[in-house]
Design an enzyme around this catalytic site. Sequence first.
Site, PDB file in Angstrom:
ATOM      1  N   GLU A   1       0.795  -1.233   0.000  1.00 49.43           N
ATOM      2  CA  GLU A   1       0.000   0.000   0.000  1.00 49.43           C
ATOM      3  C   GLU A   1       0.830   1.288   0.000  1.00 49.43           C
ATOM      4  O   GLU A   1       0.619   2.169   0.835  1.00 49.43           O
ATOM      5  CB  GLU A   1      -0.962  -0.009   1.202  1.00 49.43           C
ATOM      6  CG  GLU A   1      -1.886  -1.218   1.211  1.00 49.43           C
ATOM      7  CD  GLU A   1      -2.800  -1.295   2.426  1.00 49.43           C
ATOM      8  OE1 GLU A   1      -2.690  -0.447   3.323  1.00 49.43           O
ATOM      9  OE2 GLU A   1      -3.648  -2.206   2.466  1.00 49.43           O
TER      10      GLU A   1
ATOM     11  N   GLU B   1      -6.002 -10.889  -1.264  1.00 50.38           N
ATOM     12  CA  GLU B   1      -6.775 -10.707  -0.019  1.00 50.38           C
ATOM     13  C   GLU B   1      -8.266 -10.717  -0.333  1.00 50.38           C
ATOM     14  O   GLU B   1      -9.030  -9.886   0.161  1.00 50.38           O
ATOM     15  CB  GLU B   1      -6.376  -9.390   0.669  1.00 50.38           C
ATOM     16  CG  GLU B   1      -4.879  -9.270   0.914  1.00 50.38           C
ATOM     17  CD  GLU B   1      -4.471  -8.046   1.740  1.00 50.38           C
ATOM     18  OE1 GLU B   1      -5.359  -7.400   2.329  1.00 50.38           O
ATOM     19  OE2 GLU B   1      -3.262  -7.756   1.800  1.00 50.38           O
TER      20      GLU B   1
HETATM   21  C1  GLA Z   1      -4.788  -4.695   4.360  1.00 49.27           C
HETATM   22  C2  GLA Z   1      -3.536  -5.445   4.742  1.00 49.27           C
HETATM   23  C3  GLA Z   1      -3.829  -6.756   5.406  1.00 49.27           C
HETATM   24  C4  GLA Z   1      -4.953  -6.642   6.409  1.00 49.27           C
HETATM   25  C5  GLA Z   1      -6.138  -6.051   5.737  1.00 49.27           C
HETATM   26  C6  GLA Z   1      -7.277  -5.970   6.702  1.00 49.27           C
HETATM   27  O1  GLA Z   1      -5.335  -5.146   3.201  1.00 49.27           O
HETATM   28  O2  GLA Z   1      -2.697  -5.693   3.643  1.00 49.27           O
HETATM   29  O3  GLA Z   1      -2.695  -7.187   6.074  1.00 49.27           O
HETATM   30  O4  GLA Z   1      -4.567  -5.857   7.499  1.00 49.27           O
HETATM   31  O5  GLA Z   1      -5.790  -4.764   5.321  1.00 49.27           O
HETATM   32  O6  GLA Z   1      -7.366  -7.043   7.542  1.00 49.27           O
END
Ligand code: GLA
Length: 381
Positions: free
Chosen positions: A159, A264
């Site tokens: 990020e 994710e």
């Molecule tokens: C982001 C992070 C993850 C996690 C999610 C929420 O996407 O990359 O590690 O913390 O947020 O759980």
Amino acid sequence: MKIQTRLFPVAIGFLGMLMMTNGFAQTTLKDAFKKDFLIGAALNESQFTGQNTNAVALIKAQFDTISPENVLKWEPIHPKPDRYDFTAADQYVEFGQKNGMFIVGHTLVWHSQTPKWVFQDDQGNPVDRDTLLARLHDHISTVVGRYKGKIGGWDVVNEALNEDGTLRDSPWKKIIGEDYLLKAYQFAHEADPQAELYYNDYSLENAPKQNGAVALVKKLQAQGVLITAVGLQGHYKMDWPGPQQVDATIQAFSKLGVKVMITELDLDVLPPATGSQAAEVSMNFALQAKLNPYTNGLPDAVQQQLAKRYADLFAVFVKHHDRISRVTFWGVTDGDSWLNNWPVKGRAAHPFLFNRDGKPKPAFNAVIQTSKLPQDPQKPM
Ligand code: GLA
């Protein structure tokens, strides 16, 4: 011998019935997509320590790659300047090794879940560039070095971008400057030259951020960094991003010669608390009954919408199976999801293929069906 041969089909039938009554369909996710990509889940401690035995059975049956939900983040693993705590991370890695899974490391450099001391001196003032670079090097060489040859790939930077595609003004950027990314990838490569190196972010499906990420990857490549893959986090809504947008995003990154991973994945079926598409962890809105409509389970109509949405997305993933290395869900069962507490605390979220009891939802079968679709029929879309 004869008896055994005769009993064999009966035994198989019985096993099949057992699997059905357990709630497992006979085909598992990892088997269905074996020819396409790995299928993964992010695990919490109760799962990889074996405490949650139901979850362990489900994970072993369905997934061939794992990510750590929290235990490899800076805060838990390196809480004090002179203190590393590998207890939980070691257990996570052992679980993956014991079960022959591809083990992902998440994450080395992030603005969140990183202790304040990293950026400060003893008086609480910001440290200088050289001090922070030395801390970054120590952290990456220690953590990546410990799991060298065991963790197959690392989310080196998580990020780094704003929604408009510019670099986030994180303490990393403020103190080190824009080349903190280059340094992080160099340190990771030096610590384990065989490990895959990833860039991971959310809303890369939106044009401004996608353009920023493409430029970022190109710049790192020009500086000699071997980025293996870009991770699309995949914290998706029911109406965003559209399948064509995901398709175009996969193509945009694979043109750079990198693989694409869905890292994710979860689908938020709850009423939006905000118009934002960003999976910004710091968001927090007040709980209201109208934002939490499915406390007694997901109504059938919504189950079907979720199934259709998953099927549409997986159809795109299967079409691009040669460009995608893995699809990882950010949790195993609905009860595990961070969406139960984000961006509103205390809701009943239903984002996955398995419900709170670990039973497959209609979306599970819908996803399995997409594995039978013809691969890459008329690429590009
Ligand atoms: C982001 C992070 C993850 C996690 C999610 C929420 O996407 O990359 O590690 O913390 O947020 O759980």
